[in-house]
Enzyme design. Sequence first.
Site, PDB file in Angstrom:
ATOM      1  N   THR A 133     -42.836  29.469   8.914  1.00 43.58           N
ATOM      2  CA  THR A 133     -41.432  28.116   8.816  1.00 43.58           C
ATOM      3  C   THR A 133     -39.765  28.840   7.650  1.00 43.58           C
ATOM      4  OG1 THR A 133     -42.554  28.702   6.493  1.00 43.58           O
ATOM      5  CG2 THR A 133     -43.039  26.161   7.811  1.00 43.58           C
ATOM      6  N   GLU A 163     -44.185  22.134  10.859  1.00 41.33           N
ATOM      7  CA  GLU A 163     -45.813  22.259  10.742  1.00 41.33           C
ATOM      8  C   GLU A 163     -46.006  20.992  11.527  1.00 41.33           C
ATOM      9  OE1 GLU A 163     -43.343  22.644   8.097  1.00 41.33           O
ATOM     10  OE2 GLU A 163     -44.430  23.624   6.705  1.00 41.33           O
ATOM     11  N   LYS A 206     -31.711  12.537  -8.176  1.00 45.06           N
ATOM     12  CA  LYS A 206     -31.669  11.498  -9.658  1.00 45.06           C
ATOM     13  C   LYS A 206     -30.819  10.760 -10.465  1.00 45.06           C
ATOM     14  CE  LYS A 206     -36.548  12.425  -8.060  1.00 45.06           C
ATOM     15  NZ  LYS A 206     -36.695  14.012  -8.181  1.00 45.06           N
ATOM     16  N   TRP A 235     -31.947   6.920  -6.675  1.00 49.67           N
ATOM     17  CA  TRP A 235     -31.666   7.500  -5.974  1.00 49.67           C
ATOM     18  C   TRP A 235     -30.532   7.682  -5.180  1.00 49.67           C
ATOM     19  CZ3 TRP A 235     -37.184  10.000  -3.772  1.00 49.67           C
ATOM     20  CH2 TRP A 235     -37.892   9.718  -4.884  1.00 49.67           C
TER      21      TRP A 235
HETATM   22  P1  AMP Z   1     -38.066  23.100  10.386  1.00 51.03           P
HETATM   23  O1  AMP Z   1     -39.648  23.181   9.970  1.00 51.03           O
HETATM   24  O2  AMP Z   1     -37.151  23.976   9.688  1.00 51.03           O
HETATM   25  O3  AMP Z   1     -37.819  22.612  11.340  1.00 51.03           O
HETATM   26  O4  AMP Z   1     -37.348  21.614   9.201  1.00 51.03           O
HETATM   27  C1  AMP Z   1     -37.556  20.605   9.364  1.00 51.03           C
HETATM   28  C2  AMP Z   1     -37.348  19.720   8.554  1.00 51.03           C
HETATM   29  O5  AMP Z   1     -35.432  19.310   9.508  1.00 51.03           O
HETATM   30  C3  AMP Z   1     -37.830  18.678   8.412  1.00 51.03           C
HETATM   31  O6  AMP Z   1     -38.646  17.994   7.203  1.00 51.03           O
HETATM   32  C4  AMP Z   1     -36.614  17.682   7.417  1.00 51.03           C
HETATM   33  O7  AMP Z   1     -36.631  17.869   6.897  1.00 51.03           O
HETATM   34  C5  AMP Z   1     -35.117  18.130   8.722  1.00 51.03           C
HETATM   35  N1  AMP Z   1     -35.309  17.161   9.506  1.00 51.03           N
HETATM   36  C6  AMP Z   1     -35.842  17.803  11.067  1.00 51.03           C
HETATM   37  N2  AMP Z   1     -35.372  16.528  12.037  1.00 51.03           N
HETATM   38  C7  AMP Z   1     -34.188  15.391  11.095  1.00 51.03           C
HETATM   39  C8  AMP Z   1     -33.708  14.691  11.526  1.00 51.03           C
HETATM   40  N3  AMP Z   1     -33.217  13.746  12.835  1.00 51.03           N
HETATM   41  N4  AMP Z   1     -32.739  14.280  10.344  1.00 51.03           N
HETATM   42  C9  AMP Z   1     -32.713  14.968   9.438  1.00 51.03           C
HETATM   43  N5  AMP Z   1     -33.449  15.660   8.848  1.00 51.03           N
HETATM   44  C10 AMP Z   1     -34.107  16.036   9.764  1.00 51.03           C
END
Ligand code: AMP
Length: 537
Positions: A184, A327, A435, A440
């Site tokens: 990550t 994940e 917040k 929110w």
């Molecule tokens: P990553 O593990 O780097 O792919 O990041 C995952 C995170 O990206 C998720 O937990 C979300 O916060 C954000 N994310 C992924 N897809 C979307 C989406 N379609 N709209 C908004 N946020 C997203």
Amino acid sequence: MLPTMMDTQLSVADLIEYAGSNYSAEEIVSRCVEGGIHRYTYQDCLRRTKKLANALTKLGAKQGQCIATLAWNTYRHIELYYAVTGIGAITHTINPRLFPEQITYIVNHAEDQIVFVDLSFVPILEKISDDLTSVAHFVVMTDRAHMPESQLNLLCYEELIEPESDSYDWPSHREDAPAALCYTSGTTGNPKGVLYTHRSTLLHAYAASQVLQASALNIILPVVPMFHVCAWGIPYMATMVGCKLVLPGAGMDGQSLYELIDNEQADLIVGVPTVWLNLLTYLRAAGEKLTSVKRTLVGGAAAPLSMIREFQEEHDVFLLHGWGMTEMSPLGTVNNMTSAMTKMPLEERYRVQMKQGKPVFGVELKIVDDNNHELPKDGKSFGRLMARGPWIASAYYKSEDKSSWVDGWFDTGDVATLSPDGMMQIVDRSKDVIKSGGEWISSIDLENTALGHDAVSEACVIGVPHPKWNERPLLLVTTHKPTTKESILTFLADKVAKWWLPDDVIFVDELPHNATGKLYKLDLRQQYQDHLQSSEQ
Ligand code: AMP
């Protein structure tokens, strides 16, 4: 009672065997890092993957070991995905946009034995090589003519595979054996590893391929990099359905993408919103239209309404959100066109398209409050989004940290609403939600609304401490033409609740992004933490 079905184990190598035999003439087209376009078939890919499997074995690669890639989306990277995992080793894709110290950390943590590297990223290895504790070989993914000068002892990919046989028998293994490893791009602490299995990878590919099959799409261009969550599993789902794969290499700018999309007639393009902002800007300036594309799959961040509208109205392209995370392999939800959506007036449909979609079969979602009590799926209540399913991590690789799991559910770190029909909408990342006076405010909603202003290029909303309201939103923008704070606030005024209106608008030259292109808000929150302390509003 004894079941009567075969106990066939799911295996990643079977995907390339399948595509190489059943879709032997389908193409993989790549923009090469060395320049030019490379074109070959799944049959060619299978043949070279087997040569590479033999070469890896000769280099000493063993089952269960990690073999790393630092590479763009190209055919050689696809060969590595299948050859490394196929011999029973683990394909460890490294995001070159991480800081060098983070790359050092993850190579050592994964105990990578060999690092395969594209020409563009050799300088990264040169910088960190002294600190790498496990790597025996560096292989540059090019031919002899393009091998760089370097103080490192570099092997040449094409020279390695050239003398090898193109016959190779993939070893059998259990389907829960490890297949691929991604870290990550966490904003705090060291990156955390997620180790996918053959089973999780194949099940995810089955589920993800519904996006292609439901829309009869055949030519897919993933801009999402293969170094980020295995390009959302596209290299696996493309072979599963035998569709043509178009790989952009290092050409991520609007013009290079447009040329490749148009020349290869891609009908599905896949990537994060910032990539599409660049492409749309290019298309607008050049007066070009997307004629082959039917769908844009957007994930990684929320696509703004203005983007959904421009794709539809200027290019006749339906934008569908997918949501997920490292994940989760990554796919959790998809917002594909439904028969109900086809009948909606466009503006109403756009509102639906802004949501992140329904869970794909296999993924369960729920939202919970701070005490882990489930909240109603009423489309209004919002809480921490929890997920579980066969391609969702149950732990981090070589880590004792279990803080993200509660009663067998993974805490995604996102805050969301769920509707009775399963539709999920992200409100915010839990650490980014603002917040204000007990209520929110969604930073994502505010950002996407601000993007509708015709001078705003990029928008970032952060919560900063406020003496009366605890936290208030601050809007930072980059612009492509002159505008004023008043103009932006007036634009927002009839689009968001009054108490959502940012307390200030700050014009900046650039906004910070993390290694996966997401807005990086941590430093901004620190930089502006005193911005409103003196105000009494
Ligand atoms: P990553 O593990 O780097 O792919 O990041 C995952 C995170 O990206 C998720 O937990 C979300 O916060 C954000 N994310 C992924 N897809 C979307 C989406 N379609 N709209 C908004 N946020 C997203």
